[in-house]
Each structure stands twice: as C-alpha cells, then as structure tokens.
Design a protein around this motif. Sequence first.
Motif, short mmCIF file in Angstrom:
data_model
loop_
_atom_site.label_atom_id
_atom_site.label_comp_id
_atom_site.label_asym_id
_atom_site.label_seq_id
_atom_site.Cartn_x
_atom_site.Cartn_y
_atom_site.Cartn_z
N GLN A 155 0.81 -1.21 0.00
CA GLN A 155 0.00 0.00 0.00
C GLN A 155 0.85 1.28 0.00
OE1 GLN A 155 -3.39 -0.10 -0.42
NE2 GLN A 155 -3.18 2.08 -0.75
N PRO A 156 1.93 1.38 0.79
CA PRO A 156 2.74 2.61 0.74
C PRO A 156 3.33 2.88 -0.65
CG PRO A 156 3.28 1.37 2.71
CD PRO A 156 2.38 0.50 1.88
N CYS A 157 3.73 1.82 -1.36
CA CYS A 157 4.28 2.00 -2.70
C CYS A 157 3.18 2.44 -3.68
CB CYS A 157 4.94 0.72 -3.20
SG CYS A 157 6.49 0.34 -2.36
N ARG A 158 1.99 1.84 -3.57
CA ARG A 158 0.88 2.26 -4.44
C ARG A 158 0.49 3.69 -4.16
NH1 ARG A 158 -1.58 -3.02 -3.30
NH2 ARG A 158 -2.90 -1.93 -1.83
N ASP A 159 0.46 4.08 -2.88
CA ASP A 159 0.12 5.47 -2.53
C ASP A 159 1.13 6.45 -3.11
OD1 ASP A 159 -2.08 4.54 -1.15
OD2 ASP A 159 -1.10 4.66 0.83
N ALA A 160 2.42 6.12 -3.04
CA ALA A 160 3.46 7.00 -3.59
C ALA A 160 3.32 7.10 -5.11
CB ALA A 160 4.84 6.48 -3.22
N TYR A 161 3.05 5.98 -5.76
CA TYR A 161 2.87 5.96 -7.21
C TYR A 161 1.66 6.80 -7.62
CZ TYR A 161 1.92 4.10 -11.86
OH TYR A 161 1.66 3.96 -13.20
N ASN A 162 0.53 6.64 -6.91
CA ASN A 162 -0.68 7.41 -7.22
C ASN A 162 -0.46 8.91 -6.99
OD1 ASN A 162 -2.06 5.11 -7.96
ND2 ASN A 162 -2.96 4.80 -5.94
N ALA A 163 0.25 9.26 -5.93
CA ALA A 163 0.53 10.68 -5.67
C ALA A 163 1.38 11.27 -6.78
CB ALA A 163 1.22 10.83 -4.32
N ALA A 164 2.36 10.52 -7.25
CA ALA A 164 3.21 11.01 -8.35
C ALA A 164 2.40 11.18 -9.62
CB ALA A 164 4.37 10.05 -8.58
N ASN A 165 1.48 10.25 -9.90
CA ASN A 165 0.63 10.38 -11.09
C ASN A 165 -0.31 11.57 -10.98
OD1 ASN A 165 1.66 8.37 -12.65
ND2 ASN A 165 0.18 6.83 -12.02
N ARG A 166 -0.87 11.81 -9.80
CA ARG A 166 -1.73 12.99 -9.62
C ARG A 166 -0.95 14.26 -9.87
NH1 ARG A 166 -3.97 9.80 -5.61
NH2 ARG A 166 -2.58 10.61 -4.00
N ALA A 167 0.30 14.31 -9.40
CA ALA A 167 1.13 15.50 -9.61
C ALA A 167 1.43 15.69 -11.10
CB ALA A 167 2.43 15.37 -8.82
#
Length: 129
Positions: free
Chosen positions: A33-45
Amino acid sequence: MSAIQTVARDGIDHGSTRGYYQHRARKVLPSCQPCRDAYNAANRAKRAEAQRWNRGLVGPPAPPRPVPTGRECPADGCGELTSMPQPSTGMVAVSWPGSREPDRWYCAGACATYGRALAEVRAIEVGRG
C-alpha cells in the motif's frame, strides 16, 4: 549522530515510486500500500502539471470557430466546415495535408486563396520549447 536507514529484506525501497517499480520488476505483486500510494501521488502530480501546461483544458477540443476571410464576404456559408453540406454552388472545399486548420468551404476567388494560405500556414510545425 547519523541517521539510520532501514532497508527491507526484499531489497525494495518501500513507500516510493521507485519501490512501486521494483515490485513490478521483481514480480512481487500486489505492490504494498505505501508503494501504491506513492505511485498514485506522483501520477496525480503529473496530471496536475499537464493540466497547468494545457491551461486546464481537458477532453476533446472545442469545434473551430468560423474564420473571417479578412473582408466581409457576401456569400452565405463562406468559411464553414466541410462537415456541413456544400452551402451553395461554386463553393470550393479547401484542405491541406497536415494542417491544424480543418477543411472548410470557401467561395471561389480571393476567399479560397485566403483559405489555402491559412491552411498552409497552419501546417507549419511549431517547435515546443
């Protein structure tokens, strides 16, 4: 004192986009989950940056506006898109390969010449920098 860095036993940098890609490359799926959250945050940015670059425009482009021919043309339908039926006899369909200007109907003569020039100019590739 120096900071102590902990590394997971699996060698994955958890909680980062790098960790997300390490999960995929090593086929350790599903990603944590922490890796998915980081990936999703980068995509949103990235999406937010793309919208800023595109001035907030999303979706299909708006239909092009009617183009004035540089002078008032008395002919009805001069400068209309060719997706419409031919407005009247004697109208010329003007198009240019690779042009950003859509195909349009123009009356023969000066208006058609203007339309060809406009389409040709809008076919010139503009460098992005």
